[in-house]
Design a protein around this motif. Structure first.
Motif, PDB file in Angstrom:
ATOM      1  N   GLU A  75     -14.240  39.938 -10.759  1.00 54.05           N
ATOM      2  CA  GLU A  75     -12.826  40.032 -11.140  1.00 54.05           C
ATOM      3  C   GLU A  75     -11.915  39.456 -10.063  1.00 54.05           C
ATOM      4  O   GLU A  75     -10.803  39.021 -10.363  1.00 54.05           O
ATOM      5  CB  GLU A  75     -12.474  41.492 -11.419  1.00 54.05           C
ATOM      6  N   GLN A  98      -8.612  27.317 -12.173  1.00 53.93           N
ATOM      7  CA  GLN A  98      -7.727  27.233 -13.337  1.00 53.93           C
ATOM      8  C   GLN A  98      -8.464  27.628 -14.618  1.00 53.93           C
ATOM      9  O   GLN A  98      -7.962  28.400 -15.435  1.00 53.93           O
ATOM     10  CB  GLN A  98      -7.148  25.828 -13.471  1.00 53.93           C
ATOM     11  N   TYR A 100     -11.198  29.442 -14.900  1.00 54.57           N
ATOM     12  CA  TYR A 100     -11.646  30.831 -14.827  1.00 54.57           C
ATOM     13  C   TYR A 100     -10.507  31.791 -15.144  1.00 54.57           C
ATOM     14  O   TYR A 100     -10.670  32.747 -15.919  1.00 54.57           O
ATOM     15  CB  TYR A 100     -12.201  31.103 -13.423  1.00 54.57           C
ATOM     16  N   GLU A 101      -9.347  31.533 -14.551  1.00 53.63           N
ATOM     17  CA  GLU A 101      -8.218  32.434 -14.757  1.00 53.63           C
ATOM     18  C   GLU A 101      -7.655  32.321 -16.171  1.00 53.63           C
ATOM     19  O   GLU A 101      -7.129  33.304 -16.716  1.00 53.63           O
ATOM     20  CB  GLU A 101      -7.139  32.165 -13.707  1.00 53.63           C
ATOM     21  N   GLU A 102      -7.759  31.137 -16.781  1.00 48.29           N
ATOM     22  CA  GLU A 102      -7.331  30.982 -18.170  1.00 48.29           C
ATOM     23  C   GLU A 102      -8.326  31.637 -19.128  1.00 48.29           C
ATOM     24  O   GLU A 102      -7.941  32.229 -20.139  1.00 48.29           O
ATOM     25  CB  GLU A 102      -7.177  29.498 -18.516  1.00 48.29           C
ATOM     26  N   ARG A 103      -9.601  31.539 -18.786  1.00 48.29           N
ATOM     27  CA  ARG A 103     -10.652  32.097 -19.644  1.00 48.29           C
ATOM     28  C   ARG A 103     -10.674  33.616 -19.575  1.00 48.29           C
ATOM     29  O   ARG A 103     -10.958  34.296 -20.574  1.00 48.29           O
ATOM     30  CB  ARG A 103     -12.002  31.528 -19.213  1.00 48.29           C
ATOM     31  N   TYR A 104     -10.368  34.161 -18.392  1.00 47.96           N
ATOM     32  CA  TYR A 104     -10.424  35.607 -18.186  1.00 47.96           C
ATOM     33  C   TYR A 104      -9.086  36.110 -17.631  1.00 47.96           C
ATOM     34  O   TYR A 104      -8.946  36.289 -16.412  1.00 47.96           O
ATOM     35  CB  TYR A 104     -11.556  35.979 -17.225  1.00 47.96           C
ATOM     36  N   PRO A 105      -8.094  36.323 -18.479  1.00 36.89           N
ATOM     37  CA  PRO A 105      -6.792  36.818 -18.021  1.00 36.89           C
ATOM     38  C   PRO A 105      -6.938  38.110 -17.215  1.00 36.89           C
ATOM     39  O   PRO A 105      -7.687  39.009 -17.594  1.00 36.89           O
ATOM     40  CB  PRO A 105      -6.027  37.065 -19.330  1.00 36.89           C
ATOM     41  N   GLY A 106      -6.266  38.154 -16.087  1.00 36.65           N
ATOM     42  CA  GLY A 106      -6.345  39.321 -15.216  1.00 36.65           C
ATOM     43  C   GLY A 106      -7.268  39.129 -14.035  1.00 36.65           C
ATOM     44  O   GLY A 106      -7.155  39.829 -13.020  1.00 36.65           O
ATOM     45  N   ARG A 107      -8.198  38.166 -14.143  1.00 30.40           N
ATOM     46  CA  ARG A 107      -9.062  37.861 -13.001  1.00 30.40           C
ATOM     47  C   ARG A 107      -8.348  36.897 -12.058  1.00 30.40           C
ATOM     48  O   ARG A 107      -7.523  36.089 -12.483  1.00 30.40           O
ATOM     49  CB  ARG A 107     -10.401  37.278 -13.463  1.00 30.40           C
ATOM     50  N   ARG A 108      -8.697  36.957 -10.782  1.00 28.60           N
ATOM     51  CA  ARG A 108      -7.987  36.161  -9.772  1.00 28.60           C
ATOM     52  C   ARG A 108      -8.982  35.391  -8.905  1.00 28.60           C
ATOM     53  O   ARG A 108     -10.053  35.908  -8.550  1.00 28.60           O
ATOM     54  CB  ARG A 108      -7.153  37.070  -8.845  1.00 28.60           C
TER      55      ARG A 108
END
Length: 277
Positions: A75, A98, A100-108
């Motif tokens: 996460e 980019q 990863y964060e678009e695919r999994y909202p809330g992950r950083r």
């Protein structure tokens, strides 16, 4: 919340105590063979092959998908790359961030261009690990480690520049003359992430003494030094003794270069990461 540190293989790390860690391998490529810088690489075999190879050579960085695989399902991801002036690793990691964060909202994902390689990257990775274990928040860790990079540096000693000549980074004539005259090149990673030559020293002893003088002038006083050697442990130990004699409060550790750093440092070379505090 699951947290992970990832780095490309120029960090020379395969594992890290205390936190989840993964290395994304770079590749060293010649017309005869491709070497993947992962745990299965026989580094000595690669170094020996390259000593006897006279054609063009190059490196290949992890692509965006390689980075995504390294991120796994964490996460929070802290990603450290080799200097962007030597490799496309940073740009690929930013693409992966980019996606990863678009695919999994809330992950950083925090991506750090080290402007360096090898043992200086290790210092940055260790700093991130320590901040994670302290319980710091994601944004604070990103900010703190970015500030920390201003307080670290990298010096190097090269016994050979054959690979640098083979991949077009230095003149073949310069590399040949240096080898004939037993010249050791001492240099540093610049603030822009370039490899900058500082001195040409006759012999290893003079080169090691020169490194210590540069450490002093660049601000080493206490803290950490990380030495990575390419099949030259004796020089690493000699440099450690010189450093500890000059700086009594400094903590020095020695490790072996893996594939990518061995490609650039070559047999006999040293990379020295240090804190300027």
């Amino acid at each position: 919340m699951t947290t992970k540190i990832v780095a490309d293989s120029s960090s020379d790390l395969l594992e890290l105590s205390g936190v989840a860690f993964e290395s994304a391998p770079l590749k060293i490529i010649t017309s005869e063979k491709e070497y993947v810088d992962d745990a299965s690489l026989n580094v000595l075999e690669m170094v020996t092959d390259l000593l006897n190879y006279n054609g063009r050579s190059s490196t290949s960085c992890p692509n965006a998908n390689d980075w995504l695989c390294a991120f796994g399902d964490a996460e929070q991801v802290f990603c450290v790359t080799i200097t962007a002036t030597l490799s496309g690793s940073y740009n690929a990691a930013m693409q992966a961030k980019q996606i990863y964060e678009e695919r999994y909202p809330g992950r950083r994902v925090c991506v750090l261009n080290s402007l360096s390689t090898g043992p200086e990257m290790v210092l940055m990775i260790e700093k991130i690990r320590d901040l994670i274990l302290e319980g710091k928040e994601f944004d604070d860790i990103c900010s703190d480690v970015t500030k920390y990079t201003k307080k670290t540096g990298l010096l190097f000693m090269l016994e050979s520049m054959k690979n640098l000549a083979n991949n077009g980074r230095v003149s073949p004539l310069v590399a040949k003359v240096a080898g004939i005259l037993s010249i050791r090149v001492v240099g540093k990673a610049s603030d822009k992430g370039d490899l900058e030559q500082l001195n040409k020293c006759r012999g290893e002893k003079k080169a090691l003494e020169t490194i210590v003088q540069h450490l002093k002038s660049l601000g080493l006083n206490k803290g950490k030094v990380r030495i990575a050697h390419c099949f030259n442990e004796s020089a690493g130990k000699a440099l450690k003794e010189l450093i500890q004699k000059e700086f009594s409060k400094v903590q020095v550790e020695i490790c072996k270069c893996r594939g990518l750093c061995s490609f650039y440092a070559e047999k006999g070379g040293l990379l020295v990461g240090f804190e300027k505090i």
